[in-house]
Scaffold this active site. Structure first.
Site, PDB file in Angstrom:
ATOM      1  N   ASP A 232      -1.356  -4.256  -4.884  1.00 54.15           N
ATOM      2  CA  ASP A 232      -1.414  -3.094  -4.406  1.00 54.15           C
ATOM      3  C   ASP A 232      -1.020  -3.123  -2.948  1.00 54.15           C
ATOM      4  OD1 ASP A 232      -1.911  -0.030  -4.706  1.00 54.15           O
ATOM      5  OD2 ASP A 232      -3.592  -0.490  -3.203  1.00 54.15           O
ATOM      6  N   GLU A 293       3.777  -4.393  -4.829  1.00 54.93           N
ATOM      7  CA  GLU A 293       4.137  -3.132  -4.458  1.00 54.93           C
ATOM      8  C   GLU A 293       4.627  -3.147  -2.907  1.00 54.93           C
ATOM      9  OE1 GLU A 293       2.194   1.414  -4.071  1.00 54.93           O
ATOM     10  OE2 GLU A 293       1.185  -0.472  -3.234  1.00 54.93           O
TER      11      GLU A 293
HETATM   12  C1  NOJ Z   1      -0.646   2.430  -4.054  1.00 59.41           C
HETATM   13  C2  NOJ Z   1      -1.158   2.975  -5.548  1.00 59.41           C
HETATM   14  O1  NOJ Z   1      -0.041   2.828  -6.342  1.00 59.41           O
HETATM   15  C3  NOJ Z   1      -1.846   4.211  -5.132  1.00 59.41           C
HETATM   16  O2  NOJ Z   1      -2.021   4.952  -6.366  1.00 59.41           O
HETATM   17  C4  NOJ Z   1      -3.117   4.310  -4.249  1.00 59.41           C
HETATM   18  O3  NOJ Z   1      -3.485   5.397  -4.161  1.00 59.41           O
HETATM   19  C5  NOJ Z   1      -2.538   3.452  -3.071  1.00 59.41           C
HETATM   20  N1  NOJ Z   1      -1.722   2.129  -3.130  1.00 59.41           N
HETATM   21  C6  NOJ Z   1      -3.701   3.114  -2.292  1.00 59.41           C
HETATM   22  O4  NOJ Z   1      -4.507   1.919  -2.751  1.00 59.41           O
END
Ligand code: NOJ
Length: 573
Positions: A232, A293
């Site tokens: 993440d 990500e």
């Molecule tokens: C990216 C995640 O995909 C999202 O759903 C989340 O709210 C944020 N990061 C914070 O962790």
């Protein structure tokens, strides 16, 4: 003779999982199709209205039959659920809402029995305010050792009453919250950083405890057999020293956002973290894998994360953001492949996830009444998915995209749970619309999501027509198309390696060949006119009705394939 090929052709009754090439090689992740399971909305075994791990275990045969290689699960760890589990209070335990750690272990074992690999989600940028470290910090004075694990900074002005800088929360509003005195509850003049919700304090990755602890978390789950992690906010861990002003204006997470270069994101120091994680992942047999990500400004910036000693893959969000425009699509594909190739990494294609509008709705044009034309959106989404599955590299599918689910835009305000909705006073609807629980059967009220009729978000009436049960009976359904394409992808070795060659095609269309012994050609018609394409042999799959007639002019050329607007097809040369 006119042969009308059904888009899905015949759906395979049961996928033979033994021959998938990706499971016999150590670099399976280079060409895998990975299905994103959003646990709270997938299947609810307990019946409390929220999906759970046992619900996923129950439905593993569905994923195996669909023909994917792996699944990625969004976080299910102990959490107060202020951001649907992305606010983790304990990384080593499953939240009782979703089951138990034993269930997670069983899920890995049962998935492996079906030759499905399992990827979990690690959230290293921030914890929940309920995490033991933050609770400990709150009991001490700002500046204490406990606070050093977070970003605890003196505010501006003599009394520190203004935030230390202008960094914004991605969810709206300031990225800083005041730290209150634990005894008097008076403002201390110190602030903590949260690039997301105020209940998600950012960790300080210059602190040795933070680095060591996350490696323990990785080991904990690697030792339980998990095949890898999605990371993440992988680009956010390290902040620019000294907390310089960014000059950024307020903005809320969204697909249309440009990703500017800012001092709180994509800092060079972050790469050391991943070099260390890669060494750890490589020390396992088989090696474990990462998918980052990484929302950064360019494919070149993303490629830095994919150097051979860092992450294996990263979601290609540049592709997700591509407009319905043949030229733009071709350029994005080319640019993505070239930059990934420059670091010997595969591309990782994705069209939908739990943070963005579902691609049926995103690709839907407005009709003259100013409403979304969802039927065109559906045709485009199917075509885009078929093309994605023909591209070299790996691909992520988001649960429900195989059913062609649209974004649910009319959720009542009181049902909405995404913190974006509250932090923007409802100005931004947030992401609940792509998180509505899946329809498994045509029976309301919860369409097979559970048997109790409760659901954490209401499901629209149309969910019945889009359910798995309904679509399995229809060889032309979106689900049948995905099953057909995935079965072909698993059978055709060309999809596991090699690259793509562009073919010349009329304006507003694209065509490329996946070269190999039996090469496949993928064609997509983004124009408003029918497109005819000469193919030597078979029509393998198509996203909508396509006609294929033997050529009357030249039999050696085989078939004349006609693609309606918003259609894609795979053919043999
Ligand atoms: C990216 C995640 O995909 C999202 O759903 C989340 O709210 C944020 N990061 C914070 O962790």
């Amino acid at each position: 003779m006119t042969e009308t090929a059904a888009p899905g052709l015949a759906a395979p009754a049961q996928t033979d999982v033994s021959h998938r090439v990706s499971h016999t090689t150590t670099d399976w992740w280079r060409s895998a199709v990975i299905y994103q399971v959003y646990p709270r909305s997938f299947a609810d075994h307990s019946g409390n209205g929220v999906g759970d791990l046992r619900g996923i275990i129950d439905r593993l045969p569905y994923l195996s039959d669909l023909g994917v290689d792996a699944l990625w699960l969004n976080p299910f760890y102990c959490s107060p659920q202020n951001d649907a589990g992305y606010d983790v209070a304990n990384y080593y335990e499953v939240d009782p809402l979703f089951g138990s750690t034993r269930d997670a272990e069983e899920l890995i074992i049962r998935a492996h029995e079906l030759n499905l690999r399992v990827i979990f989600d690690i959230v290293p940028n921030h914890t929940s305010i309920e995490h033991a470290w933050f609770r400990q910090a709150l009991l001490t004075a700002p500046g204490s050792a406990a606070w050093n694990r977070y970003h605890c900074v003196r505010g501006l002005g003599e009394d520190g009453s203004r935030p230390p800088n202008d960094w914004r929360s991605v969810f709206g509003g300031s990225g800083w919250s005041q730290i209150l005195d634990p005894d008097t509850a008076e403002p201390t003049g110190w602030w903590y950083l949260h690039l997301f919700d105020a209940t998600q304090p950012d960790l300080n990755w210059d602190h040795e405890d933070v680095r060591a602890e996350h490696e323990q978390v990785l080991k904990f789950w690697f030792d339980r057999g998990v095949d890898g992690f999605r990371i993440d906010v992988a680009h956010g861990l390290v902040k620019s020293p000294g907390y310089p002003f960014s000059g950024e204006s307020d903005r809320v997470l969204g697909v249309a956002d440009d990703v500017p270069v800012l001092p709180q994101w994509d800092q060079p120091g972050v790469h050391d973290v991943y070099r260390s994680w890669r060494r750890l992942a490589d020390s396992y047999d088989p090696p474990r894998v990462f998918c980052g990500e990484v929302w950064v400004s360019t494919p070149e910036a993303q490629a830095q994360y994919l150097r051979p000693d860092e992450l294996h893959t990263a979601f290609n969000f540049h592709y997700l953001k591509t407009r319905w425009d043949a030229e733009h699509l071709r350029e994005t594909i080319d640019h993505s492949l070239a930059t990934a190739d420059s670091v010997s990494a595969p591309c990782t294609w994705v069209l939908s996830n739990h943070d963005v509008w579902r691609h049926v709705s995103r690709l839907a044009p407005e009709n003259p009444q100013g409403n979304q034309d969802l039927s065109t959106g559906m045709a485009r989404a199917r075509a885009a998915s078929l093309i994605m599955l023909a591209l070299p590299g790996s691909a992520y599918l988001y649960q429900g995209e195989e059913l062609g689910l649209p974004e649910v835009l009319d959720l009542p305000a009181q049902s909405r749970q995404d913190p974006i909705f509250a932090r923007t006073d409802g100005a931004a609807l947030g992401r609940d619309g792509c998180r509505v629980p899946l329809p498994w059967t045509a029976q309301p009220p919860t369409f097979g999501f559970n048997s109790t009729g409760q659901s954490w978000l209401p499901q629209p009436d149309m969910w019945g027509e889009l359910s798995v049960e309904t679509q399995l009976r229809d060889a032309d359904s979106c689900l049948s198309m995905y099953r057909q394409a995935l079965a072909l992808r698993a059978d055709e070795s060309i999809f596991n390696e090699g690259t793509l060659e562009w073919l010349s095609s009329p304006v507003d269309t694209i065509a490329f060949r996946r070269p190999g012994r039996d090469s496949v050609i993928a064609v997509m018609n983004l124009s408003d006119e029918p497109l005819t394409w000469m193919a030597q042999k078979l029509l393998l799959a198509s996203s909508s009705q396509v006609t294929a007639e033997p050529s009357t002019q030249n039999h050696a050329l085989g078939l004349v394939v006609t693609l309606a607007p918003n259609t894609a097809a795979w053919v043999r040369e």
